[in-house]
Design an enzyme around this catalytic site. Structure first.
Site, PDB file in Angstrom:
ATOM      1  CE  LYS A 116      -3.790  -2.457   2.234  1.00 43.89           C
ATOM      2  NZ  LYS A 116      -4.586  -2.747   3.439  1.00 43.89           N
ATOM      3  CD  GLN A 150      -3.571  -4.551   6.410  1.00 48.94           C
ATOM      4  OE1 GLN A 150      -3.736  -3.453   5.866  1.00 48.94           O
ATOM      5  NE2 GLN A 150      -3.963  -5.684   5.849  1.00 48.94           N
ATOM      6  CG  ASP A 200      -9.501  -0.296   5.142  1.00 44.78           C
ATOM      7  OD1 ASP A 200      -9.090  -0.670   4.028  1.00 44.78           O
ATOM      8  OD2 ASP A 200      -8.826  -0.374   6.184  1.00 44.78           O
TER       9      ASP A 200
HETATM   10  N1  GUN Z   1      -6.899  -7.091   6.197  1.00 45.61           N
HETATM   11  C1  GUN Z   1      -7.220  -7.800   5.109  1.00 45.61           C
HETATM   12  N2  GUN Z   1      -7.721  -6.995   4.133  1.00 45.61           N
HETATM   13  C2  GUN Z   1      -7.722  -5.754   4.643  1.00 45.61           C
HETATM   14  C3  GUN Z   1      -8.104  -4.491   4.120  1.00 45.61           C
HETATM   15  O1  GUN Z   1      -8.575  -4.342   2.982  1.00 45.61           O
HETATM   16  N3  GUN Z   1      -7.931  -3.435   4.938  1.00 45.61           N
HETATM   17  C4  GUN Z   1      -7.439  -3.553   6.210  1.00 45.61           C
HETATM   18  N4  GUN Z   1      -7.326  -2.459   6.961  1.00 45.61           N
HETATM   19  N5  GUN Z   1      -7.080  -4.717   6.722  1.00 45.61           N
HETATM   20  C5  GUN Z   1      -7.217  -5.805   5.936  1.00 45.61           C
END
Ligand code: GUN
Length: 297
Positions: free
Chosen positions: A53, A97, A120
């Protein structure tokens, strides 16, 4: 005829190109979209996702910072950091995350993020807005699935979409996106789960089948109709001593068997995964525009 392989890498490159142009226009007006990423502990998968990211932010011109806390960090410390990020005007998007260590209450943490900075789209306010058809941002993975379909010429409009899996992360929000009375949606959507009877019968009736149950190679060739379009959201790390890392990624479908039968299918890796990161950039940029009133156009 073997299936068309729907490359999430190619489609995300296309979307990232569009986003990069948008960011350049925003920067010319004095706005740099900013994303804060918070990670707790040393889960290798989470570390790798967050690193990706960060790299993608750089690629499209989004300013990003990653804050890493040790695995034994208290919930109070994490909540205090989120409160600080909520107030920091450099950051238009915030993400924590997941998964978090067990001693931290995930819901409390998600609820602490200011909904306007919820990159998100996990906050209940944003999930609710999506469900009532008045979305702010869209959740990244389901939005990525929709973009893959639209941009490959397989719009879900009027189609029977069967989603296998009802997670809050994927299955449920994808359902909410695809039932909207909107261009690129307007599908008839069935959601299957562990309580579903006659699963094979339902999956075989899908024009578009989305595998998002988190079970490696679960969807076999006899579960799809000829000519269906299949999107594989599964990201399962399975052990493989022949690889350098000792593991490899596999999806929720039996890709090799399905590709002989279906019209089109996404691979794992290189399918939905890159789209998730790209749609996160989309959200950060959109959030920056909303929060500042500065728009690219
Ligand atoms: N863990 C697995 N997929 C995601 C996601 O898209 N965003 C976040 N914050 N955590 C995750």
């Amino acid at each position: 005829m073997p299936a068309k392989i729907l490359s999430g890498r190619e489609i995300s490159a296309e979307v990232r190109g569009e986003l990069k142009e948008k960011v350049e226009k925003l920067k010319a007006k004095g706005l740099t979209p900013g994303l804060a990423m918070v990670r707790v502990g040393e889960d290798p998968a989470s570390a790798s996702y967050v690193k990706q990211k960060g790299k993608t932010s750089e690629e499209v011109g989004v300013y990003s910072e990653t804050i890493v806390f040790p695995g034994d960090t208290s919930e109070e410390v994490l909540l205090a950091k989120i409160a600080e990020l909520n107030k920091d005007p450099k950051f238009h998007g915030i993400l924590v995350q997941l998964p978090l260590p067990k001693h931290i209450n995930q819901d409390r943490v998600i609820n602490a993020i200011d909904p306007i900075k919820d990159a998100d789209c996990f906050h209940p306010v944003n999930v609710g807005k999506l469900l009532i058809g008045k979305p702010y941002l869209l959740p990244c993975t389901p939005h990525g699935v929709q973009q893959i379909l639209i941009r490959s010429g397989y719009s879900p409009e009027g189609k029977h979409v069967v989603i296998c899996g009802r997670s809050n992360l994927n299955g449920k929000p994808l359902f909410a996106i695809l039932i909207q009375k909107k261009t690129g949606a307007n599908a008839t959507v069935t959601v299957c789960h562990t309580g579903t009877k006659n699963l094979h019968e339902i999956t075989r009736s899908a024009d578009i089948l989305v595998a998002a149950m988190g079970s490696p190679k679960f969807i076999k060739a006899d579960m799809v109709k000829e000519g269906a379009v299949v999107v594989d959201v599964g990201v399962n790390r399975i052990q493989d001593p022949t690889t350098k890392s000792g593991f490899r990624l596999t999806g929720d479908t039996d890709f090799e068997a399905l590709k002989e039968k279906v019209e089109a299918i996404t691979p794992v890796p290189g399918g939905v995964g890159p789209m998730t990161v790209t749609m996160l950039m989309w959200n950060t940029i959109m959030a920056a525009e909303v929060q500042t009133g500065i728009t690219a156009e």
